[in-house]
Design a protein around this motif. Sequence first.
Motif, PDB file in Angstrom:
ATOM      1  N   ASP A 236     -10.428  -0.833   2.659  1.00 17.08           N
ATOM      2  CA  ASP A 236     -10.118   0.344   1.817  1.00 17.08           C
ATOM      3  C   ASP A 236     -10.162   1.604   2.657  1.00 17.08           C
ATOM      4  OD1 ASP A 236     -10.031  -1.249  -0.373  1.00 17.08           O
ATOM      5  OD2 ASP A 236     -11.890  -0.516  -1.282  1.00 17.08           O
TER       6      ASP A 236
ATOM      7  N   LEU B 272      -2.681   4.619   2.264  1.00  9.99           N
ATOM      8  CA  LEU B 272      -2.639   4.232   0.841  1.00  9.99           C
ATOM      9  C   LEU B 272      -2.874   5.466  -0.031  1.00  9.99           C
ATOM     10  CD1 LEU B 272      -2.807   2.189  -1.517  1.00  9.99           C
ATOM     11  CD2 LEU B 272      -5.228   1.927  -0.997  1.00  9.99           C
ATOM     12  N   ARG B 273      -1.898   5.775  -0.872  1.00  9.63           N
ATOM     13  CA  ARG B 273      -1.960   6.922  -1.782  1.00  9.63           C
ATOM     14  C   ARG B 273      -1.259   6.539  -3.070  1.00  9.63           C
ATOM     15  NH1 ARG B 273      -4.549   9.121   1.360  1.00  9.63           N
ATOM     16  NH2 ARG B 273      -4.246  10.865   2.775  1.00  9.63           N
TER      17      ARG B 273
ATOM     18  N   ASP C 281      -7.263   1.598   5.328  1.00 14.85           N
ATOM     19  CA  ASP C 281      -5.954   1.707   4.669  1.00 14.85           C
ATOM     20  C   ASP C 281      -5.711   3.122   4.122  1.00 14.85           C
ATOM     21  OD1 ASP C 281      -5.609  -0.955   5.215  1.00 14.85           O
ATOM     22  OD2 ASP C 281      -5.965  -1.652   3.167  1.00 14.85           O
ATOM     23  N   SER C 282      -6.774   3.765   3.629  1.00 15.48           N
ATOM     24  CA  SER C 282      -6.537   5.080   3.026  1.00 15.48           C
ATOM     25  C   SER C 282      -6.765   6.245   3.990  1.00 15.48           C
ATOM     26  CB  SER C 282      -7.359   5.247   1.742  1.00 15.48           C
ATOM     27  OG  SER C 282      -8.663   4.815   1.951  1.00 15.48           O
TER      28      SER C 282
ATOM     29  N   ARG D  63       0.821  -1.222   0.000  1.00 12.18           N
ATOM     30  CA  ARG D  63       0.000   0.000   0.000  1.00 12.18           C
ATOM     31  C   ARG D  63       0.847   1.261   0.000  1.00 12.18           C
ATOM     32  NH1 ARG D  63      -2.400  -3.932   0.237  1.00 12.18           N
ATOM     33  NH2 ARG D  63      -4.536  -4.408   0.824  1.00 12.18           N
TER      34      ARG D  63
END
Length: 230
Positions: free
Chosen positions: A182, A193-194, A185-186, A131
């Motif tokens: 999702d 996450l990027r 993680d973001s 990620r």
Amino acid sequence: MKVPDIIIAIDGFSSTGKSSFAKRVAAKFGFLYLDSGALYRGVTLFAQEERLISKLNTVSPTLEEELRTLDIHFGTDGRTYMGPRCIENQIRSLEVSAQVSPIAAVPYVRAYVDRKLREFGQKGRIVMDGRDIGTTVFPHAQLKIFMTASEEVRARRRYDELVANGSMPALEDVVKNLRERDYIDSHRETAPLRKAPDAFELDNSHMDMQEELAWIQGLIQGKFGLLDAS
Ligand code: DC
């Protein structure tokens, strides 16, 4: 095609086919494949077995101490091990998937995994998926790819993978787990996450593996000025 000794960083949401793609890319170019998510999954399995994570995802501070001696590594067979024990199948279960994102959001867990991952970076010729590989672990990776696919396609892939591993999940649970992961993680504070600004995006919702491999081959040829001798 002789690819130079680079690091290929592949990031993206869960079940976008990152690991299948990364494995094939590694085989095609003679690189070593490393699945960073497997290490987060290994730490999660350990925390569950030692009862260091509650049903409500509260992580015991004891985990930090335990990580000093925890030996999670990749065997020469490419599988994931905890000490001498192969945990490759167990870390793919829905139970581990359900708690891996909160574990991966803990800063000292990320530091533990990052340290292990960077050891492999010294030599180059690796394909690593995760990620935050292109943004945090190897921000200087020479080739970064960010993978996406539609939610429908991703849920189906994850479902098929679980069934192949012997589980019988409900499709709606798989979708729910994907969405939760999702989100966590973001939105986490450490290394969310990027897409790295210099990453190339690959949406493989309607692509097969041969098309994906042709895509990366073209990308590598263009970026490194290589001629196709394959
Ligand atoms: O790729 P995967 O589904 O096996 O990853 C499992 C979890 O680990 C995922 O929910 C997020 C986390 N992860 C991460 O935070 N950073 C990485 N580099 C790889 C995985």
